[in-house]
Structure formats: structure tokens, C-alpha cells
Scaffold this motif. Structure first.
Motif, PDB file in Angstrom:
ATOM      1  N   LEU A  14       0.830  -1.207   0.000  1.00 37.57           N
ATOM      2  CA  LEU A  14       0.000   0.000   0.000  1.00 37.57           C
ATOM      3  C   LEU A  14       0.866   1.260   0.000  1.00 37.57           C
ATOM      4  O   LEU A  14       0.564   2.242  -0.695  1.00 37.57           O
ATOM      5  CB  LEU A  14      -0.923  -0.009   1.222  1.00 37.57           C
ATOM      6  CG  LEU A  14      -2.053  -1.047   1.204  1.00 37.57           C
ATOM      7  CD1 LEU A  14      -2.782  -1.069   2.544  1.00 37.57           C
ATOM      8  CD2 LEU A  14      -3.031  -0.760   0.079  1.00 37.57           C
ATOM      9  N   ALA A  15       1.942   1.245   0.775  1.00 36.76           N
ATOM     10  CA  ALA A  15       2.847   2.398   0.816  1.00 36.76           C
ATOM     11  C   ALA A  15       3.514   2.608  -0.543  1.00 36.76           C
ATOM     12  O   ALA A  15       3.616   3.737  -1.031  1.00 36.76           O
ATOM     13  CB  ALA A  15       3.896   2.205   1.908  1.00 36.76           C
ATOM     14  N   LEU A  16       3.977   1.526  -1.159  1.00 37.86           N
ATOM     15  CA  LEU A  16       4.631   1.642  -2.460  1.00 37.86           C
ATOM     16  C   LEU A  16       3.662   2.135  -3.532  1.00 37.86           C
ATOM     17  O   LEU A  16       4.043   2.923  -4.410  1.00 37.86           O
ATOM     18  CB  LEU A  16       5.213   0.284  -2.864  1.00 37.86           C
ATOM     19  CG  LEU A  16       6.532  -0.090  -2.189  1.00 37.86           C
ATOM     20  CD1 LEU A  16       6.872  -1.552  -2.434  1.00 37.86           C
ATOM     21  CD2 LEU A  16       7.667   0.802  -2.679  1.00 37.86           C
ATOM     22  N   ARG A  17       2.428   1.705  -3.471  1.00 40.59           N
ATOM     23  CA  ARG A  17       1.438   2.177  -4.451  1.00 40.59           C
ATOM     24  C   ARG A  17       1.207   3.671  -4.297  1.00 40.59           C
ATOM     25  O   ARG A  17       1.056   4.392  -5.293  1.00 40.59           O
ATOM     26  CB  ARG A  17       0.133   1.408  -4.270  1.00 40.59           C
ATOM     27  CG  ARG A  17       0.190  -0.023  -4.787  1.00 40.59           C
ATOM     28  CD  ARG A  17      -1.112  -0.767  -4.562  1.00 40.59           C
ATOM     29  NE  ARG A  17      -1.054  -2.125  -5.115  1.00 40.59           N
ATOM     30  CZ  ARG A  17      -2.036  -3.016  -5.014  1.00 40.59           C
ATOM     31  NH1 ARG A  17      -3.162  -2.685  -4.372  1.00 40.59           N
ATOM     32  NH2 ARG A  17      -1.917  -4.219  -5.535  1.00 40.59           N
ATOM     33  N   GLU A  18       1.184   4.151  -3.073  1.00 38.54           N
ATOM     34  CA  GLU A  18       1.008   5.593  -2.860  1.00 38.54           C
ATOM     35  C   GLU A  18       2.191   6.373  -3.413  1.00 38.54           C
ATOM     36  O   GLU A  18       2.048   7.506  -3.883  1.00 38.54           O
ATOM     37  CB  GLU A  18       0.835   5.896  -1.376  1.00 38.54           C
ATOM     38  CG  GLU A  18       0.638   7.383  -1.101  1.00 38.54           C
ATOM     39  CD  GLU A  18       0.340   7.698   0.354  1.00 38.54           C
ATOM     40  OE1 GLU A  18       0.605   8.834   0.778  1.00 38.54           O
ATOM     41  OE2 GLU A  18      -0.151   6.796   1.060  1.00 38.54           O
ATOM     42  N   GLY A  76       6.381 -12.620  -6.231  1.00 41.42           N
ATOM     43  CA  GLY A  76       6.278 -11.943  -7.514  1.00 41.42           C
ATOM     44  C   GLY A  76       5.714 -10.544  -7.445  1.00 41.42           C
ATOM     45  O   GLY A  76       5.387  -9.947  -8.482  1.00 41.42           O
ATOM     46  N   MET A  77       5.626  -9.984  -6.219  1.00 38.16           N
ATOM     47  CA  MET A  77       5.056  -8.644  -6.056  1.00 38.16           C
ATOM     48  C   MET A  77       6.113  -7.539  -6.134  1.00 38.16           C
ATOM     49  O   MET A  77       5.797  -6.389  -6.404  1.00 38.16           O
ATOM     50  CB  MET A  77       4.336  -8.561  -4.703  1.00 38.16           C
ATOM     51  CG  MET A  77       3.237  -9.598  -4.512  1.00 38.16           C
ATOM     52  SD  MET A  77       1.741  -9.211  -5.427  1.00 38.16           S
ATOM     53  CE  MET A  77       1.017  -7.981  -4.338  1.00 38.16           C
ATOM     54  N   LEU A  78       7.375  -7.884  -5.885  1.00 38.62           N
ATOM     55  CA  LEU A  78       8.469  -6.921  -5.928  1.00 38.62           C
ATOM     56  C   LEU A  78       9.528  -7.380  -6.915  1.00 38.62           C
ATOM     57  O   LEU A  78       9.732  -8.584  -7.118  1.00 38.62           O
ATOM     58  CB  LEU A  78       9.124  -6.768  -4.545  1.00 38.62           C
ATOM     59  CG  LEU A  78       8.310  -6.193  -3.401  1.00 38.62           C
ATOM     60  CD1 LEU A  78       9.170  -6.124  -2.143  1.00 38.62           C
ATOM     61  CD2 LEU A  78       7.776  -4.814  -3.743  1.00 38.62           C
ATOM     62  N   LYS A  79      10.217  -6.410  -7.495  1.00 36.67           N
ATOM     63  CA  LYS A  79      11.380  -6.721  -8.316  1.00 36.67           C
ATOM     64  C   LYS A  79      12.541  -7.083  -7.396  1.00 36.67           C
ATOM     65  O   LYS A  79      12.474  -6.909  -6.186  1.00 36.67           O
ATOM     66  CB  LYS A  79      11.729  -5.517  -9.195  1.00 36.67           C
ATOM     67  CG  LYS A  79      10.656  -5.207 -10.236  1.00 36.67           C
ATOM     68  CD  LYS A  79      11.082  -4.069 -11.160  1.00 36.67           C
ATOM     69  CE  LYS A  79      10.000  -3.798 -12.201  1.00 36.67           C
ATOM     70  NZ  LYS A  79      10.385  -2.708 -13.134  1.00 36.67           N
ATOM     71  N   ILE A  94       1.525  -3.971  -8.605  1.00 39.81           N
ATOM     72  CA  ILE A  94       0.752  -2.746  -8.806  1.00 39.81           C
ATOM     73  C   ILE A  94      -0.743  -3.045  -8.923  1.00 39.81           C
ATOM     74  O   ILE A  94      -1.582  -2.322  -8.381  1.00 39.81           O
ATOM     75  CB  ILE A  94       1.243  -2.004 -10.063  1.00 39.81           C
ATOM     76  CG1 ILE A  94       2.676  -1.486  -9.841  1.00 39.81           C
ATOM     77  CG2 ILE A  94       0.312  -0.855 -10.421  1.00 39.81           C
ATOM     78  CD1 ILE A  94       3.312  -0.898 -11.088  1.00 39.81           C
ATOM     79  N   ASN A  95      -1.060  -4.131  -9.609  1.00 39.28           N
ATOM     80  CA  ASN A  95      -2.461  -4.404  -9.951  1.00 39.28           C
ATOM     81  C   ASN A  95      -3.129  -5.468  -9.095  1.00 39.28           C
ATOM     82  O   ASN A  95      -4.350  -5.604  -9.143  1.00 39.28           O
ATOM     83  CB  ASN A  95      -2.548  -4.842 -11.425  1.00 39.28           C
ATOM     84  CG  ASN A  95      -2.055  -3.767 -12.376  1.00 39.28           C
ATOM     85  OD1 ASN A  95      -2.306  -2.585 -12.171  1.00 39.28           O
ATOM     86  ND2 ASN A  95      -1.328  -4.165 -13.409  1.00 39.28           N
ATOM     87  N   PHE A  96      -2.368  -6.197  -8.291  1.00 34.82           N
ATOM     88  CA  PHE A  96      -2.914  -7.360  -7.590  1.00 34.82           C
ATOM     89  C   PHE A  96      -3.962  -6.951  -6.557  1.00 34.82           C
ATOM     90  O   PHE A  96      -3.792  -5.960  -5.831  1.00 34.82           O
ATOM     91  CB  PHE A  96      -1.789  -8.135  -6.896  1.00 34.82           C
ATOM     92  CG  PHE A  96      -2.168  -9.507  -6.446  1.00 34.82           C
ATOM     93  CD1 PHE A  96      -2.096 -10.580  -7.308  1.00 34.82           C
ATOM     94  CD2 PHE A  96      -2.618  -9.719  -5.154  1.00 34.82           C
ATOM     95  CE1 PHE A  96      -2.454 -11.852  -6.890  1.00 34.82           C
ATOM     96  CE2 PHE A  96      -2.972 -10.982  -4.722  1.00 34.82           C
ATOM     97  CZ  PHE A  96      -2.893 -12.057  -5.601  1.00 34.82           C
ATOM     98  N   ASP A  97      -5.039  -7.728  -6.475  1.00 33.32           N
ATOM     99  CA  ASP A  97      -6.088  -7.504  -5.476  1.00 33.32           C
ATOM    100  C   ASP A  97      -5.592  -8.036  -4.126  1.00 33.32           C
ATOM    101  O   ASP A  97      -5.504  -9.248  -3.918  1.00 33.32           O
ATOM    102  CB  ASP A  97      -7.366  -8.227  -5.893  1.00 33.32           C
ATOM    103  CG  ASP A  97      -8.506  -8.007  -4.897  1.00 33.32           C
ATOM    104  OD1 ASP A  97      -8.313  -7.269  -3.904  1.00 33.32           O
ATOM    105  OD2 ASP A  97      -9.593  -8.584  -5.112  1.00 33.32           O
ATOM    106  N   LEU A  98      -5.263  -7.139  -3.219  1.00 37.82           N
ATOM    107  CA  LEU A  98      -4.669  -7.552  -1.942  1.00 37.82           C
ATOM    108  C   LEU A  98      -5.624  -8.356  -1.073  1.00 37.82           C
ATOM    109  O   LEU A  98      -5.188  -9.032  -0.141  1.00 37.82           O
ATOM    110  CB  LEU A  98      -4.174  -6.313  -1.173  1.00 37.82           C
ATOM    111  CG  LEU A  98      -2.959  -5.603  -1.779  1.00 37.82           C
ATOM    112  CD1 LEU A  98      -2.588  -4.388  -0.943  1.00 37.82           C
ATOM    113  CD2 LEU A  98      -1.767  -6.548  -1.881  1.00 37.82           C
ATOM    114  N   SER A  99      -6.905  -8.285  -1.372  1.00 41.44           N
ATOM    115  CA  SER A  99      -7.853  -9.068  -0.582  1.00 41.44           C
ATOM    116  C   SER A  99      -7.681 -10.568  -0.826  1.00 41.44           C
ATOM    117  O   SER A  99      -8.152 -11.390  -0.038  1.00 41.44           O
ATOM    118  CB  SER A  99      -9.289  -8.648  -0.896  1.00 41.44           C
ATOM    119  OG  SER A  99      -9.634  -8.975  -2.237  1.00 41.44           O
TER     120      SER A  99
END
Length: 273
Positions: A14-18, A76-79, A94-99
Motif C-alpha cells: 500500500l505504501a509503495l502504491r502511494e 512476484g510482487m516486488l522486483k 501494482i495491480n494485484f487484489d490484496l484481498s
């Protein structure tokens, strides 16, 4: 403080998306603390406890933070993570549904990652060092994951020492320190306003800052040092009134100051806080 270990992975994403998809570890932690992502508080993120083994202060959140970075990479969420480099989300991150995080496939990927990590660590532990001929051999994990926690802890060690030293300052010394800090930022301090200790919650420093375009701004300092709790809204509002009365261009509030958002005080009557 009391801190319960738990996953910080969702808060990191969430922080990275912001931040637009990438940012430093320091900035990620700041946003997690400021925005309360996934229920983390300022005290959770920055609070320290004393180690029962070493007797030194450490921040328990850092374990969950570094562990979370590695898990997100494995999922696979971070490089790929690297020392001294910004953390960056993948397109999936960036696009993944965190729920729905984590899926069965992501759980398997994380488990495999730690299995490889464990084998690498075991191999490193089995390296023999001669008593007469010291052999320095580095066993690298391709992701560098084994090194990241140690690096982050080293980076934060001096900050913890500095914070502990500041906490021991007397009120007068803390005000002098704050004025010196703002002076180093380029503010020319007034030698009369706010220099004397008054205890009336007035200004603790006043000065002028000249920008590159020769525009001069009036700057005020309001110091409030609290050991654990945030500086309350009442104190912050008092500081704001001082800024308005002096017709200031900007004001410096001490860290952990809580600005009453109901008044929208991040920019109030042209005063930047």
C-alpha cells in the motif's frame, strides 16, 4: 512498548502504491506509520525495545518489515531487492487484489524461496576456516535476501543512538539543537526572538530563508519533545497561531506533532507546515 509480530506485506504494498510503485525503505516505513496501513501505528513502526541478549535497543518492526520484503519478492510482487536501491513493485504488485493475497501459488513460491535460502545458509555455515590461513568466501544468494536485514539494521543503528541521545537533552538544549538544525538547512536565525526560555508555548526560534530566486521567507520553530506520545492538537494549534501572528511563510513543528486535519492545516493561509 509492546509489539506483536505480524505480517507487514500488505502495508508495504500500500505504501509503495502511494509512492507510485517505488521508493526507499525509509520512506516506505514513514508512510506506513503516517497512514496507519494495515493497523500499524507510529509506535509500532519506530518503537524500540531492549534486547535481552545484547542489552541494546532495537526495533522489532524491522524484522517483520525485512521479512515482508523478501516474501513479496518471492511472491512476484516486488522486483529483485538490492542494497542501497529503491524497492520497486512489479506489474503484478501494482495491480494485484490484496484481498486475495496470498494465493496458493504465491504460498508455494514463498515456501520454495525459504527452502533455497535455508540450503544456502547451511552451506555457508559449513565453510571451514583455517586457524592459520583465514579464508574469506562469500556464498551469495542471488536475491541478496540474506544480507538485507543486516544492512537495514546497520543503517538504523546510528538513528536509534541519535534518538536516544536527543531524548536525554534538557529542554533548553533541545531548543538550541533545533535552532542549529534549521540553521544548517539555510535559515538565518534572529538572535532575539525565541532564544530565551519562556515556557509559554511561544516560538522557540525565528529566522529568514532566502531561496534561489531571492525570495525571503519568514520561518518559525516550535519545539515539543515527547518521549513516546504525539504532540497533541492543542499544542499544534498554539504553534499555528504564533505563525499567523508573525505572518510567517513557513513553520517547523517538532516530529510527531499532530495537526488537526479538520482545519486542513497542511496549507493554512499560505503557511506551509
Amino acid at each position: 512498548m509492546t509489539y506483536e509480530r505480524r505480517s507487514a506485506e500488505e502495508a508495504i504494498v500500500l505504501a509503495l502504491r502511494e509512492m507510485g510503485g517505488s521508493g526507499s525503505r525509509k520512506e516506505i516505513r514513514r508512510l506506513i506509520a503516517d497512514n496507519g496501513y494495515d493497523g500499524f501505528t507510529q509506535e509500532d513502526v519506530y518503537g524500540t525495545i531492549i534486547s535481552s541478549r545484547s542489552g541494546k535497543d532495537y526495533c522489532p518492526f524491522m524484522f517483520d518489515f525485512n521479512f515482508g520484503l523478501k516474501n513479496l519478492y518471492a511472491a512476484g510482487m516486488l522486483k529483485a531487492l538490492a542494497r542501497g536501491k529503491d524497492v520497486e513493485l512489479t506489474q503484478q504488485g501494482i495491480n494485484f487484489d490484496l484481498s486475495t493475497y496470498r494465493t496458493k501459488e504465491q504460498d508455494e513460491a514463498v515456501a520454495k524461496y525459504w527452502e533455497i535460502h535455508a540450503k544456502s545458509k547451511k552451506k555457508k555455515d559449513e565453510i571451514k576456516v583455517s586457524s592459520n590461513d583465514v579464508i574469506s568466501e562469500q556464498v551469495e544468494d542471488e536475491t541478496g535476501s540474506d544480507e538485507l536485514a543486516d544492512q537495514d539494521e546497520a543503517d538504523d543503528a546510528w538513528k536509534t543512538e541519535l534518538l536516544n541521545a536527543i531524548k536525554k537533552f534538557s529542554p533548553a538544549k533541545f531548543e538550541r539543537f533545533s535552532r542549529l538544525l534549521v540553521t544548517e538547512m539555510g535559515v538565518k536565525m534572529d538572535k532575539s526572538i525565541g532564544v530565551s526560555m519562556s515556557g509559554d508555548h511561544g516560538l522557540d526560534g525565528f529566522g529568514y530563508f532566502q531561496s534561489d530566486d531571492f525570495r525571503t521567507s519568514r520561518v518559525a520553530i516550535q519545539c515539543k519533545r515527547y518521549d513516546t506520545a504525539n504532540v497533541g492538537e492543542a499544542r499544534s494549534e498554539t504553534s499555528l497561531v504564533q505563525c499567523i501572528c508573525k505572518k510567517l511563510s513557513m513553520g517547523f513543528l517538532s516530529p510527531r506533532a499532530t495537526l488537526p486535519r479538520k482545519l486542513g492545516l497542511w496549507q493554512y493561509k499560505g503557511i506551509g507546515l
